[in-house]
Design a protein around this motif. Structure first.
Motif, PDB file in Angstrom:
ATOM      1  N   ALA A 174      45.624  39.432  41.652  1.00  0.00           N
ATOM      2  CA  ALA A 174      44.808  38.601  42.530  1.00  0.00           C
ATOM      3  C   ALA A 174      45.263  37.151  42.528  1.00  0.00           C
ATOM      4  O   ALA A 174      45.058  36.430  43.507  1.00  0.00           O
ATOM      5  CB  ALA A 174      43.341  38.692  42.117  1.00  0.00           C
ATOM      6  N   ASP A 175      45.881  36.697  41.442  1.00  0.00           N
ATOM      7  CA  ASP A 175      46.352  35.308  41.385  1.00  0.00           C
ATOM      8  C   ASP A 175      47.666  35.110  42.123  1.00  0.00           C
ATOM      9  O   ASP A 175      48.195  34.004  42.168  1.00  0.00           O
ATOM     10  CB  ASP A 175      46.475  34.842  39.936  1.00  0.00           C
ATOM     11  CG  ASP A 175      47.523  35.629  39.134  1.00  0.00           C
ATOM     12  OD1 ASP A 175      48.204  36.502  39.710  1.00  0.00           O
ATOM     13  OD2 ASP A 175      47.643  35.381  37.919  1.00  0.00           O
ATOM     14  N   GLY A 176      48.218  36.203  42.707  1.00  0.00           N
ATOM     15  CA  GLY A 176      49.451  36.103  43.479  1.00  0.00           C
ATOM     16  C   GLY A 176      50.700  36.527  42.737  1.00  0.00           C
ATOM     17  O   GLY A 176      51.753  36.706  43.347  1.00  0.00           O
ATOM     18  N   SER A 177      50.626  36.694  41.439  1.00  0.00           N
ATOM     19  CA  SER A 177      51.811  37.082  40.674  1.00  0.00           C
ATOM     20  C   SER A 177      52.234  38.505  41.004  1.00  0.00           C
ATOM     21  O   SER A 177      51.416  39.368  41.306  1.00  0.00           O
ATOM     22  CB  SER A 177      51.554  36.937  39.175  1.00  0.00           C
ATOM     23  OG  SER A 177      50.401  37.661  38.786  1.00  0.00           O
ATOM     24  N   VAL A 178      53.538  38.718  40.943  1.00  0.00           N
ATOM     25  CA  VAL A 178      54.132  40.018  41.224  1.00  0.00           C
ATOM     26  C   VAL A 178      55.022  40.394  40.047  1.00  0.00           C
ATOM     27  O   VAL A 178      55.876  39.599  39.628  1.00  0.00           O
ATOM     28  CB  VAL A 178      54.965  39.999  42.526  1.00  0.00           C
ATOM     29  CG1 VAL A 178      55.590  41.362  42.789  1.00  0.00           C
ATOM     30  CG2 VAL A 178      54.089  39.580  43.707  1.00  0.00           C
ATOM     31  N   SER A 237      55.733  34.249  39.041  1.00  0.00           N
ATOM     32  CA  SER A 237      54.435  33.690  38.660  1.00  0.00           C
ATOM     33  C   SER A 237      53.878  32.829  39.786  1.00  0.00           C
ATOM     34  O   SER A 237      54.637  32.239  40.568  1.00  0.00           O
ATOM     35  CB  SER A 237      54.577  32.856  37.389  1.00  0.00           C
ATOM     36  OG  SER A 237      55.058  33.661  36.310  1.00  0.00           O
ATOM     37  N   PRO A 238      52.556  32.716  39.901  1.00  0.00           N
ATOM     38  CA  PRO A 238      51.963  31.860  40.924  1.00  0.00           C
ATOM     39  C   PRO A 238      52.218  30.388  40.620  1.00  0.00           C
ATOM     40  O   PRO A 238      52.503  30.041  39.477  1.00  0.00           O
ATOM     41  CB  PRO A 238      50.473  32.213  40.840  1.00  0.00           C
ATOM     42  CG  PRO A 238      50.274  32.716  39.454  1.00  0.00           C
ATOM     43  CD  PRO A 238      51.560  33.388  39.070  1.00  0.00           C
ATOM     44  N   PRO A 239      52.152  29.525  41.644  1.00  0.00           N
ATOM     45  CA  PRO A 239      51.779  29.834  43.022  1.00  0.00           C
ATOM     46  C   PRO A 239      52.950  30.417  43.811  1.00  0.00           C
ATOM     47  O   PRO A 239      54.059  29.878  43.772  1.00  0.00           O
ATOM     48  CB  PRO A 239      51.366  28.474  43.574  1.00  0.00           C
ATOM     49  CG  PRO A 239      52.218  27.502  42.804  1.00  0.00           C
ATOM     50  CD  PRO A 239      52.358  28.073  41.430  1.00  0.00           C
TER      51      PRO A 239
END
Length: 231
Positions: free
Chosen positions: A31-35, A51-53
């Motif tokens: 959910a924080d955008g990390s893949v 890592s996000p962003p």
């Protein structure tokens, strides 16, 4: 959280370059955008990640990629750098999304709060005749973990840590300086209590007249039968 199991290849470019050949892997989109890309081995660490962003864009493959069997391309671009992760998905074996909600975080067993409760309940561990005054005794610079009275009526201030280092000794020193200004409490002696006390902290504490006490968490909980030990 989105979980995708797919036959995929990946290429990372930016501050460094790396690639993953075609293989079946687990792709995690948080959910924080990390893949993250995981294999079925290598413990907890992903093979590659962003890592996000960052932002995830799904694109159709070009003709050359499509000819190699690529069905879709994930392009993950970091928002504050040139780092870019491109994942070529050849075959999707599983794709699901799950709402996990807000995680309360890791609660470590044996942290200061647990040790404080146990020591307050077993205040005699400080020595015969000790009585608990109160936990979280308030001061102008923060609460003292435990305030007690010894057999002679003297005041004892206890600072509790999971791992005792120099910073903990300095903290207790400040409390003692403040408490000893109170005519109803002075003289106040200090006890630095922890599951493990570093040698430098022990030297500093003893130099300042502060007693050191190692706390056996399992024994205090009644899990470890000290009397049954061979060693």
């Amino acid at each position: 959280m989105r979980l995708v199991v797919a036959r995929c290849a990946a290429r990372y470019t930016g501050r460094l370059s790396a690639h993953l050949p075609l293989a079946t892997r687990l792709l995690v989109v948080k959910a924080d955008g990390s893949v993250l890309l995981h294999s079925d081995g290598g413990s907890y660490k992903p093979l590659n990640w962003m890592s996000p962003p960052c932002t995830l864009a799904v694109q159709e493959p070009d003709d050359d990629s499509a000819a190699r069997g690529v069905r879709v391309v994930w392009c993950v671009q970091h928002a504050k750098s040139d780092d870019r992760l491109e994942i070529e998905l050849h075959e999707i074996l599983h794709d699901s999304a799950h709402e996990l909600g807000v995680d309360p975080g890791l609660v470590k067993d044996g942290v200061e709060a647990h040790l404080q409760v146990l020591l307050a309940e077993q205040i005699e561990l400080l020595g015969a005749g000790h009585l608990l005054v109160r936990r979280e005794y308030p001061t102008a610079i923060g609460p003292v973990d435990i305030l007690a009275r010894d057999a002679s009526g003297g005041t004892v201030a206890v600072e509790i840590k999971r791992r005792g280092d120099i910073d903990g000794v300095e903290q207790l020193t400040r409390y003692l300086e403040l408490l000893n200004r109170d005519p109803h409490l002075t003289p106040v002696r200090g006890v630095f209590a922890a599951q493990e006390i570093k040698p430098q902290a022990r030297v500093l504490a003893l130099d300042r007249g502060i007693a050191c006490m190692v706390l056996d968490y399992d024994a205090m909980r009644g899990v470890d039968d000290v009397g049954s030990r061979l060693f």
